[in-house]
Design an enzyme around this catalytic site. Structure first.
Site, PDB file in Angstrom:
ATOM      1  N   ASP A  10      50.159  37.728  48.815  1.00 17.12           N
ATOM      2  CA  ASP A  10      48.991  37.293  48.046  1.00 17.12           C
ATOM      3  C   ASP A  10      48.272  38.586  47.650  1.00 17.12           C
ATOM      4  O   ASP A  10      48.911  39.654  47.633  1.00 17.12           O
ATOM      5  CB  ASP A  10      48.104  36.358  48.889  1.00 17.12           C
ATOM      6  CG  ASP A  10      47.051  35.622  48.056  1.00 17.12           C
ATOM      7  OD1 ASP A  10      47.396  34.622  47.412  1.00 17.12           O
ATOM      8  OD2 ASP A  10      45.880  36.051  48.032  1.00 17.12           O
ATOM      9  N   LYS A  31      47.543  29.807  55.374  1.00 18.16           N
ATOM     10  CA  LYS A  31      47.174  31.076  54.709  1.00 18.16           C
ATOM     11  C   LYS A  31      46.739  32.055  55.779  1.00 18.16           C
ATOM     12  O   LYS A  31      46.183  31.662  56.804  1.00 18.16           O
ATOM     13  CB  LYS A  31      46.018  30.847  53.740  1.00 18.16           C
ATOM     14  CG  LYS A  31      45.897  31.905  52.684  1.00 18.16           C
ATOM     15  CD  LYS A  31      46.757  31.574  51.484  1.00 18.16           C
ATOM     16  CE  LYS A  31      46.767  32.666  50.454  1.00 18.16           C
ATOM     17  NZ  LYS A  31      47.432  32.236  49.219  1.00 18.16           N
TER      18      LYS A  31
HETATM   19  P1  NDP Z   1      47.613  41.443  43.467  1.00 20.74           P
HETATM   20  O1  NDP Z   1      47.102  42.118  44.669  1.00 20.74           O
HETATM   21  O2  NDP Z   1      48.964  41.770  42.953  1.00 20.74           O
HETATM   22  O3  NDP Z   1      46.589  41.625  42.262  1.00 20.74           O
HETATM   23  C1  NDP Z   1      45.276  41.222  42.397  1.00 20.74           C
HETATM   24  C2  NDP Z   1      44.540  41.574  41.124  1.00 20.74           C
HETATM   25  O4  NDP Z   1      43.251  40.962  41.148  1.00 20.74           O
HETATM   26  C3  NDP Z   1      44.287  43.068  41.001  1.00 20.74           C
HETATM   27  O5  NDP Z   1      44.236  43.399  39.642  1.00 20.74           O
HETATM   28  C4  NDP Z   1      42.941  43.226  41.670  1.00 20.74           C
HETATM   29  O6  NDP Z   1      42.215  44.353  41.254  1.00 20.74           O
HETATM   30  C5  NDP Z   1      42.247  41.976  41.193  1.00 20.74           C
HETATM   31  N1  NDP Z   1      41.216  41.591  42.153  1.00 20.74           N
HETATM   32  C6  NDP Z   1      41.384  41.326  43.466  1.00 20.74           C
HETATM   33  N2  NDP Z   1      40.218  41.036  44.035  1.00 20.74           N
HETATM   34  C7  NDP Z   1      39.298  41.140  43.068  1.00 20.74           C
HETATM   35  C8  NDP Z   1      37.914  40.957  43.022  1.00 20.74           C
HETATM   36  N3  NDP Z   1      37.221  40.626  44.125  1.00 20.74           N
HETATM   37  N4  NDP Z   1      37.282  41.111  41.828  1.00 20.74           N
HETATM   38  C9  NDP Z   1      37.973  41.454  40.708  1.00 20.74           C
HETATM   39  N5  NDP Z   1      39.310  41.645  40.693  1.00 20.74           N
HETATM   40  C10 NDP Z   1      39.948  41.482  41.843  1.00 20.74           C
HETATM   41  O7  NDP Z   1      47.483  39.881  43.777  1.00 20.74           O
HETATM   42  P2  NDP Z   1      48.209  38.648  43.064  1.00 20.74           P
HETATM   43  O8  NDP Z   1      48.430  38.939  41.637  1.00 20.74           O
HETATM   44  O9  NDP Z   1      49.340  38.252  43.918  1.00 20.74           O
HETATM   45  O10 NDP Z   1      47.090  37.513  43.230  1.00 20.74           O
HETATM   46  C11 NDP Z   1      46.124  37.228  42.218  1.00 20.74           C
HETATM   47  C12 NDP Z   1      45.613  35.811  42.405  1.00 20.74           C
HETATM   48  O11 NDP Z   1      46.703  34.888  42.302  1.00 20.74           O
HETATM   49  C13 NDP Z   1      44.963  35.514  43.761  1.00 20.74           C
HETATM   50  O12 NDP Z   1      43.924  34.578  43.556  1.00 20.74           O
HETATM   51  C14 NDP Z   1      46.083  34.850  44.548  1.00 20.74           C
HETATM   52  O13 NDP Z   1      45.596  34.023  45.560  1.00 20.74           O
HETATM   53  C15 NDP Z   1      46.741  34.038  43.441  1.00 20.74           C
HETATM   54  N6  NDP Z   1      48.103  33.629  43.693  1.00 20.74           N
HETATM   55  C16 NDP Z   1      49.083  34.536  43.966  1.00 20.74           C
HETATM   56  C17 NDP Z   1      50.383  34.115  44.150  1.00 20.74           C
HETATM   57  C18 NDP Z   1      51.509  35.060  44.340  1.00 20.74           C
HETATM   58  O14 NDP Z   1      52.648  34.614  44.340  1.00 20.74           O
HETATM   59  N7  NDP Z   1      51.272  36.349  44.462  1.00 20.74           N
HETATM   60  C19 NDP Z   1      50.734  32.685  44.146  1.00 20.74           C
HETATM   61  C20 NDP Z   1      49.652  31.818  43.769  1.00 20.74           C
HETATM   62  C21 NDP Z   1      48.391  32.292  43.579  1.00 20.74           C
HETATM   63  P3  NDP Z   1      42.105  45.637  42.238  1.00 20.74           P
HETATM   64  O15 NDP Z   1      43.383  46.363  42.075  1.00 20.74           O
HETATM   65  O16 NDP Z   1      40.905  46.367  41.718  1.00 20.74           O
HETATM   66  O17 NDP Z   1      41.901  45.089  43.622  1.00 20.74           O
HETATM   67  O1  2IT Z   2      48.590  31.132  46.804  1.00 18.62           O
HETATM   68  C1  2IT Z   2      49.835  31.046  46.865  1.00 18.62           C
HETATM   69  O2  2IT Z   2      50.441  30.025  46.547  1.00 18.62           O
HETATM   70  C2  2IT Z   2      50.589  32.230  47.310  1.00 18.62           C
HETATM   71  N1  2IT Z   2      49.995  33.267  47.560  1.00 18.62           N
HETATM   72  C3  2IT Z   2      52.079  32.159  47.483  1.00 18.62           C
HETATM   73  C4  2IT Z   2      52.439  31.488  48.760  1.00 18.62           C
HETATM   74  C5  2IT Z   2      53.895  31.504  49.109  1.00 18.62           C
HETATM   75  O3  2IT Z   2      54.179  31.063  50.238  1.00 18.62           O
HETATM   76  O4  2IT Z   2      54.734  31.926  48.315  1.00 18.62           O
END
Ligand code: NDP
Ligand code: 2IT
Length: 451
Positions: free
Chosen positions: A170, A130
């Site tokens: 992420d 990561k």
């Molecule tokens: P994005 O940046 O697309 O969206 C993040 C969302 O979470 C936004 O709505 C953001 O709000 C909110 N957020 C972020 N930080 C905080 C905080 N400290 N408190 C409250 N809200 C918060 O990210 P993703 O959707 O990609 O990721 C969301 C989660 O999913 C994370 O935990 C990530 O690790 C996990 N994840 C993502 C994957 C992927 O493929 N993208 C894969 C597996 C897991 P704001 O706009 O206000 O910051």
């Molecule tokens: O937390 C996760 O699994 C991710 N942000 C996606 C990682 C990836 O390599 O697609």
């Protein structure tokens, strides 16, 4: 030497705390895994002797670097970047990059540790890593984001490669940022190679990758419900976040006949009792990825919805809950509130969104609880398939990838039940995911000897 001669869980955790002072998120993630693994290893002396868990909980390396960039007012800004390469026993390091002001070494170490087990669970050959930076993309112009991404990649490129370490997106890193980083990697190395996943369709990205995490988290929930003879259809769902994972989770819940009641961002949450249907989801996607606006704007657009500033959505009565924002966003009291309001199932789109105390509440109440490392593995799984397509120099179609994603999530659910089914039929998905994820990595490490 007998198993009983080896360190116990408490002594192991004392060591982890001592070696990682102040790294609360990392210690929390290791603790959650260690409690199940110590039980699993209670009759397996070989894992103790080879110090397998101790080795997985010590990253192979942590690279930390300065990232300088110039903002639109010609001020020089300095951020800190990292890549945590946790473990590459079963494949190249693989895991996302996070840009958010809350990013610390502890946060990235916890994410890289979790990723190691998650990637193992997918069944694909990927190790765990990561990276990220304490950069806040909010309010920055495209030019500023581009210059930051280029500067970040100017150091990162030395440490990654298609057979070494393959980052992805992420929090704060989506299609735009991946494009800027891929462009800079290509410029620096003069090589086109599948060094990042989550790429645009035009330059080697995979169909279904944008949808995969959110859809996968709903498929995992569907598998858990089916295991109990239940389904998503007709059920209400509370979702946090409004980014990539949250909007695609909302989309799949809606497609399966469920009703989504909430979305949120770091400012607060919106509650729409009429349900957040596809048209509204599309509006939110546009708001977040094109306008880069705030979720509070939803209530100006859709009457009947309310905005709750500074609040999280867990007190809204629902059948299903999907935390899809960030770590530790659902605490003990909020877990109790969900349970007492009749919530039947929780599927984590985010990584470690529920605190250890919150997880205990779900387990004590024996409701369905799918931890992030299993429930959100669909994203990295399709990233693994993007790597395969890049190696083959061919793109598979959406239908094929959609089928592969549903199969992968079913396979992960099966692995969790294999190791997590308790007397009486209740499945402890945390235990199942931890043990199944651990076993593959551990057995590979045993084969390598002491390295
Ligand atoms: P994005 O940046 O697309 O969206 C993040 C969302 O979470 C936004 O709505 C953001 O709000 C909110 N957020 C972020 N930080 C905080 C905080 N400290 N408190 C409250 N809200 C918060 O990210 P993703 O959707 O990609 O990721 C969301 C989660 O999913 C994370 O935990 C990530 O690790 C996990 N994840 C993502 C994957 C992927 O493929 N993208 C894969 C597996 C897991 P704001 O706009 O206000 O910051
Ligand atoms: O937390 C996760 O699994 C991710 N942000 C996606 C990682 C990836 O390599 O697609």
């Amino acid at each position: 030497m007998a198993v009983s001669d080896h360190v116990d869980l408490a002594t192991f955790m004392e060591g982890v705390k001592k070696r990682n002072p102040g790294q609360t998120e990392f210690i929390q993630a290791v603790h959650e895994v260690a409690q199940d693994i110590f039980e699993f290893m209670s009759d397996k002396v070989e894992y103790h002797e080879a110090q397998i868990l101790r080795r997985i909980a010590e990253p192979d390396r942590v690279v930390s670097f300065r990232v300088c960039w110039e903002d639109d007012n010609h001020n020089i800004r300095v951020q800190r970047g990292w890549r945590v390469q946790n473990n590459n026993a079963i494949g190249p390091y693989k895991g996302g990059i996070r840009f958010h002001p809350s990013v610390t070494e502890s946060v990235l170490k916890f994410l890289a540790f979790e990723q190691t087990f998650k990637n193992s669970l997918t069944g694909l050959p990927m190790g765990g890593g990561k990276g990220g930076a304490n950069f806040n993309p909010r309010g920055k112009s495209d030019g500023e984001v581009m210059r930051f991404c280029q500067s970040f990649m100017s150091e990162l490129y030395r440490h990654i490669g298609p057979n070494t370490d393959v980052p992805a997106g992420d929090i704060g890193v989506g299609g735009r940022e991946i494009g800027y980083m891929f462009g800079q990697y290509k410029r620096l190395t003069n090589r086109w190679e599948g060094v990042l996943t989550g790429k645009g369709q035009e330059y080697g990205g995979s169909q279904m990758r944008p949808e995969a995490t959110g859809y996968g988290a709903v498929y995992f929930l569907q598998n858990m419900l089916k295991h109990q003879g239940n389904d998503v259809e007709g059920h209400s769902a509370v979702i946090s976040g409004s980014g990539n994972v949250a909007t695609h989770a909302a989309e799949k819940i809606t497609q399966l006949g469920g009703k989504v009641l909430t979305l949120s961002d770091s400012g607060g949450f919106i509650h729409d009792p009429d349900g957040i249907d596809q048209e509204k989801i599309d509006w939110v996607k546009h708001l977040k990825t094109v306008e880069r606006g705030r979720i509070s704007e939803y209530v100006d657009e859709f009457k009947g919805a309310t905005y709750h500033e500074g609040k999280r959505p867990w007190d809204v009565a629902c059948d299903l809950a999907l935390p899809c924002a960030t770590q530790n966003e659902l605490n003990e009291d909020e877990a109790k509130s969900l349970v007492s309001n009749g919530c039947k199932g929780v599927s984590e789109g985010a990584n470690m969104p529920t605190t250890l105390e919150g997880v205990k509440v779900f387990h004590d109440a024996k409701i369905l609880y799918g931890p992030g490392k299993a429930a959100n593995a669909g994203g990295v799984a399709v990233s693994g398939l993007e790597m395969s397509q890049n190696s083959e120099r061919i793109s598979w179609n959406q239908e094929r990838l959609g089928d592969m994603l549903t199969d992968l999530m079913e396979g992960i659910h099966e692995k969790c039940t294999e190791y997590g089914e308790q007397d009486g039929g209740y499945v402890d998905y945390v235990k199942g995911a931890n043990i199944a994820g651990f076993k593959k990595v551990a057995d590979a490490m045993l084969a390598f000897g002491v390295v």
